[in-house]
Design a protein around this motif. Sequence first.
Motif, short mmCIF file in Angstrom:
data_model
loop_
_atom_site.label_atom_id
_atom_site.label_comp_id
_atom_site.label_asym_id
_atom_site.label_seq_id
_atom_site.Cartn_x
_atom_site.Cartn_y
_atom_site.Cartn_z
N MET A 154 43.23 101.48 16.97
CA MET A 154 43.25 102.73 17.42
C MET A 154 44.50 103.45 16.74
O MET A 154 45.58 102.96 16.71
N PRO A 155 44.17 104.49 15.88
CA PRO A 155 45.16 105.40 14.98
C PRO A 155 46.45 105.97 15.87
O PRO A 155 46.15 105.99 17.38
N HIS A 168 45.82 101.10 26.30
CA HIS A 168 47.15 101.42 25.69
C HIS A 168 48.57 101.48 26.65
O HIS A 168 49.48 100.97 26.37
N CYS A 169 48.04 102.26 27.63
CA CYS A 169 49.20 102.43 28.82
C CYS A 169 49.72 101.03 29.14
O CYS A 169 50.58 100.98 29.37
N LEU A 170 48.64 100.16 29.64
CA LEU A 170 48.92 99.03 30.10
C LEU A 170 49.88 98.54 29.11
O LEU A 170 50.73 97.47 29.67
N ILE A 216 46.51 113.69 24.75
CA ILE A 216 45.93 112.50 24.44
C ILE A 216 46.83 111.83 23.49
O ILE A 216 47.39 110.57 23.49
N ASN A 217 46.89 112.48 22.41
CA ASN A 217 47.67 111.94 21.12
C ASN A 217 49.12 111.65 21.58
O ASN A 217 49.68 110.71 20.96
N GLU A 218 49.86 112.74 22.13
CA GLU A 218 50.99 112.42 22.82
C GLU A 218 51.12 111.10 23.38
O GLU A 218 52.05 110.11 23.23
N GLU A 224 52.91 107.33 22.24
CA GLU A 224 53.93 106.35 22.53
C GLU A 224 53.55 104.97 22.19
O GLU A 224 52.65 104.47 22.42
N GLN A 225 54.67 104.38 21.53
CA GLN A 225 54.30 103.01 21.18
C GLN A 225 55.46 102.15 21.78
O GLN A 225 56.58 102.28 22.17
#
Length: 589
Positions: free
Chosen positions: A1-2, A102-104, A313-315, A319-320
Amino acid sequence: MPKSNTPRQLLITYLRPQKWTVFLLALLVLAVITLQLINPQVMRAFLDGVQAGQPLDRLTNIAALFIVLAVLRQILQLASTYVGELVAWTATNALRADLALHCLKLDMGFHKVHKPGELIERVDGDINQLATFFSQLVIRLSANLLLAAGVLAFLWGIDWTIGLSIMLIVAIGALIIRVLNRHAIPRVQALREVEATLFGYIEEWLHGTETIRSNSAEPYIMQRLYRLLRERWQRGHHSMKLTTALNTVPNSVFSLAYVAIFTFGAWRFFGERVSIGTLYVTFYYVDLLREPLWQLTRQIEQLQRALASINRINELFGEQPTILDNPRHAILTSTPQGMQVTFADLTFAYADEPDTAVLQGIDFTLAPGKVLGLLGRTGSGKTTLTKLLLRFYDPTKGAIRLGDGVTQIDLRELAQSDLRRQIGVVTQQVQLFNATVRQNLTLFDATIDDDKILAALRAVGLHSWLAELPHGLDTHLAADGSLSAGEAQLLAFTRVFLADPKLIILDEASSRLDPATEQLIEKALDKLLHKRTVVIVAHRLATVNRADEIMILSQGRIVEHDRREALLADPESHFSTLLRSGLEEAIAA
Ligand code: ATP
Ligand code: MG
């Protein structure tokens, strides 16, 4: 996912896997539009035929054709709705799954700031806004533009004056819509932001119902709720004003368009330069324009919502995690006795308070198979130390190494999944899921067979508890924990048994257990800790007695660390003093 997606990239990513379905959808939509454009022509032929006195046979045929086309259009319309929903659900579910995963993976620090309710609103609410974006928006938007263009072309074909005037009127309408729209996106986005906060808040206090009630905190809770509701209302009102203004544009445009046709009709018809059929068709087409124009404004509104949601959603995608896997994973090894643990001059501060070191100069080695009892007052950093071992955070300075004593590997060199698979954790709060006993124990891993689960339950002494359950392993457990603290703890032990790790971290519950449960726990621990390295944050005397080594933390530093016997033998040691003054009272103080 970009990291970040333009709306176009999102479309490509999530629509490409179903490109043939999307193609079918485009065909269906085009067919519906074509039929919409053709139908009035049939009507025109009929009307003109009546006027010209054509035979009944022919008129009947034309009427039959009209009906067939109308029915066909309905069928195609139905099919396009069905296929559109299919595309939308497939795409949004894939996006939802990507975002949830991604959140996990995000840092614990992120989850501390963002409440579950807020994340639910983003992972589900924002993505819901994208359903129409995926399924229809692009196709229907283009289709409606095409339909409008088609109608205008037909109108030009009838008479250029009417074509031109309608075109001008529509162009002015479109321009007004565009201007209004530009101001609407930030307002919609602001609305969705406060909605996310609101849901986060609601989730928080629902979660804390017991605490709120027992402290009679309802008035404060309600007060904050009112404040948030008011803000939501204000922002909703603010964005609604523009939306309502937008909605009135098409009607105004059409009032103008009808005026144009009436003028045209009166002028041409009475000059007998146009047939009744043509006049009908002109009306019909202008009316046909109403639909796409009306839909365009609504779709543009949906597009704004979708764009606002895409931004949010992009925000979130932006988050990395800072805890990253080394692409060249090292392999973690251990001895049959357990794993060796080394803390090398470790200092750690939480990111939100970088100047306050929660742990400082922590330096020790725990040999394989040894049990370390970690003691210290509340807030001294015991739980933090165990979280660092699981690599929920990286040390600010220094390192933690694991291995078989020969090769010791820095945690940052390991794959996180590999690391955590080899460490078993039982914390003060046992998280149960709203699922069966079996699922709670295996954490939904269906490959673990029942014999193994039953053996583990027997090992921790829960077999008689299981025998009393109405449906055995299939009994449903409630997430809110209808189990006693002791039972929950034993269930957590069973989980660890099943995972069979080489290193165990136990953050013991500080609450007292009844003697019967205490005994059960002691027996379970005997088996659980066998041939494993163990770090126990100990609150009970029985557990402390089991430790080979004792480490006492105070304000993030090691004030004492030695073999338990050695510390016991020295009446001056902190440990001896602690024992004399009563362990639990001393730790709690
Ligand atoms: P207890 O015996 O009460 O469980 P503890 O020894 O386990 O205490 P920790 O939970 O490790 O203590 O906390 C050590 C310090 O770090 C405390 O001052 C606490 O306020 C702080 N702290 C803990 N978790 C976080 C966090 N996620 N972010 C910022 N500070 C934190
Ligand atoms: Mg703690």
